[in-house]
Design an enzyme around this catalytic site. Structure first.
Site, short mmCIF file in Angstrom:
data_model
loop_
_atom_site.label_atom_id
_atom_site.label_comp_id
_atom_site.label_asym_id
_atom_site.label_seq_id
_atom_site.Cartn_x
_atom_site.Cartn_y
_atom_site.Cartn_z
N MET A 33 0.78 -1.40 -0.14
CA MET A 33 -0.21 -0.37 0.14
C MET A 33 0.84 1.03 0.13
SD MET A 33 -3.38 -0.72 1.86
CE MET A 33 -2.63 -0.63 3.73
N ALA A 35 3.66 4.20 1.04
CA ALA A 35 5.08 4.49 1.85
C ALA A 35 5.95 3.37 2.59
CB ALA A 35 3.86 4.66 3.17
N HIS A 40 9.81 -3.52 3.52
CA HIS A 40 9.13 -3.52 2.01
C HIS A 40 10.30 -3.75 0.75
CE1 HIS A 40 6.34 -0.41 2.98
NE2 HIS A 40 4.47 -1.81 2.66
N MET A 187 9.39 -2.74 11.71
CA MET A 187 8.62 -2.03 10.59
C MET A 187 7.45 -2.10 9.96
SD MET A 187 11.53 -0.27 9.63
CE MET A 187 13.71 -0.65 10.15
N SER A 188 6.51 -1.25 10.45
CA SER A 188 5.86 -0.90 9.89
C SER A 188 5.27 0.33 8.39
CB SER A 188 4.85 -1.29 10.94
OG SER A 188 3.11 -0.22 10.12
O1 PAF Z 1 -0.17 -5.46 3.72
C1 PAF Z 1 -0.82 -4.64 2.95
O2 PAF Z 1 -0.12 -4.23 3.09
C2 PAF Z 1 -2.10 -5.13 2.35
O3 PAF Z 1 -3.03 -5.48 3.28
C3 PAF Z 1 -1.52 -5.68 0.98
C4 PAF Z 1 -1.86 -6.61 1.06
C5 PAF Z 1 -0.96 -4.81 -0.16
C6 PAF Z 1 -3.05 -5.91 0.12
O4 PAF Z 1 -3.94 -4.46 -0.08
#
Ligand code: PAF
Length: 283
Positions: A33, A35, A40, A187-188
Site C-alpha cells: 500500500m 509508504a 518492503h 517496520m510498519s
Molecule cells: O499488507 C498490505 O500492505 C496490504 O494488506 C496488501 C496485501 C497490499 C493488500 O492491500
C-alpha cells in the site's frame, strides 16, 4: 539509479508482463500500500532472488479499511516510493487508481474462512474480505510466478495462502521474515504516526512478546502467560490491548504445546494500532 516503469492501468501491466514472459523471464510480485520502508525493500530483494523481474503494486485499498479507520490519513508518498523502488532495482510499479481497481458496478467480495477467524477479524471484521478481494485481483492482473508477503502481517499471510490454495491460483506465496529496527520494533508504515515517546513505548512490544513466547516454550500456562503479556504492555505505556494469543503456525488454530506455535498481538498507542508476532521457540 534505475527507475522502474510506472503503469496505472491493468492493460499496460499485462502488456509488459506478456513481453517479459515472451522473453522467458520469471516474474515476482510484491503487493503493497506504499509508504515503503526497509521491510518492503527486503521483500523486493527476495522477489529479485526468485525471479528476473519484480512488480511492486502500490495501492491503498479502500475495501480493507472500516469507515472508522485511517484510510484518509494513511501515508501516501508515491514519488518517494518510486525512487526507493529504483534504488532497490524493482522493474515495475503498478499504481492503479481506485476507479481502475473498482470500476463503477464492481460487486464481488471474496471471503476466506479458516485462518481469517478471530485475532484481527474480531476487531476489524471486514478487513480480510477486503484484503482477499484485492490480492486476488492483483494476482490475476499480474499473474506472477511468485508473490512475497511479510510475516509482520502473519494472519494476512495465512489468509493469502488459503485464498490461493482454495482458488487454485497458480502462484507461489512466499512468506518473508519481519524487518525490525535496532530495538526490535517491526517496520510498519503506521510507525510514522508515532511521536518520540510513543516510539520508545512501541519498542517494548517485541521484547514483551519474545519474553512471553519464551515463557510459553518453558511450560507457562497459555492464559496466564498471555494475560501477563497484556498487563506488561499496559505497564509499558500501551493504552489498550486488543489481543495476545498463541496460535498454531500454519492454520492459526489454537496452539497445542507440541505443535509449531506463533504468538500474535495487537495493541494501541494513542490513536495508532500496532500488530506484531513472534515464533514460539520449539523445546
Ligand atoms: O499488507 C498490505 O500492505 C496490504 O494488506 C496488501 C496485501 C497490499 C493488500 O492491500
Amino acid at each position: 539509479m534505475s527507475r522502474p516503469l510506472v503503469v496505472d492501468s491493468v492493460a499496460a501491466l499485462r502488456a509488459q508482463i506478456r513481453d517479459w514472459r515472451h522473453d522467458g523471464l520469471r516474474v515476482a510480485m510484491v503487493p503493497t500500500m506504499g509508504a515503503l520502508h526497509d521491510g518492503h525493500i527486503s521483500l523486493v530483494k527476495i522477489a529479485l532472488d526468485r525471479a528476473e523481474r519484480c512488480v511492486v503494486s502500490i495501492f491503498v485499498n479502500p475495501t480493507q479499511f472500516a469507515p472508522t479507520e485511517d484510510l484518509d490519513k494513511y501515508p501516501r508518498q508515491l514519488a518517494r516510493d518510486v525512487d526507493r523502488l529504483g534504488m532497490a532495482r524493482a522493474d515495475l510499479a503498478f499504481t492503479p487508481t481506485v476507479g481502475e481497481m473498482y470500476p463503477s458496478g464492481f460487486a464481488t467480495r471474496i471471503s476466506v474462512g479458516g485462518p481469517s477467524a478471530g485475532l484481527e477479524a474480531d476487531f476489524r471484521p471486514t478487513f480480510f474480505d477486503g484484503v482477499a478481494t484485492v490480492v486476488a485481483k492483483l494476482l490475476l492482473q499480474a499473474t506472477p510466478d511468485c508473490a512475497i508477503f511479510g510475516e509482520k502481517d502473519y494472519q494476512q499471510l495465512c489468509v493469502v495462502r488459503q485464498l490461493c490454495r482454495d482458488l487454485d491460483l497458480p502462484v507461489e506465496i512466499i512468506g518473508a521474515p519481519t524487518i525490525r529496527d535496532a530495538h526490535g520494533l517491526a517496520m510498519s508504515s503506521r510507525n510514522a504516526y508515532l511521536d518520540e515517546t510513543e516510539l520508545r513505548i512501541a519498542r517494548q512490544f517485541n521484547v514483551i512478546l519474545r519474553d512471553t513466547a519464551a515463557a510459553l516454550a518453558a511450560g507457562a500456562g497459555q492464559s496466564h502467560a498471555t494475560e501477563e503479556a497484556s498487563r506488561a504492555l499496559i505497564a509499558a505505556g500501551f493504552q489498550k490491548v486488543d489481543y495476545v494469543e498463541a496460535r498454531e503456525s500454519l492454520t492459526l488454530a489454537p496452539w497445542h504445546r507440541n505443535g509449531e506455535g506463533r504468538l500474535l498481538a495487537a495493541a494501541w498507542l494513542g490513536k495508532t494500532r500496532l500488530i506484531d508476532n513472534v515464533e514460539i521457540p520449539s523445546t
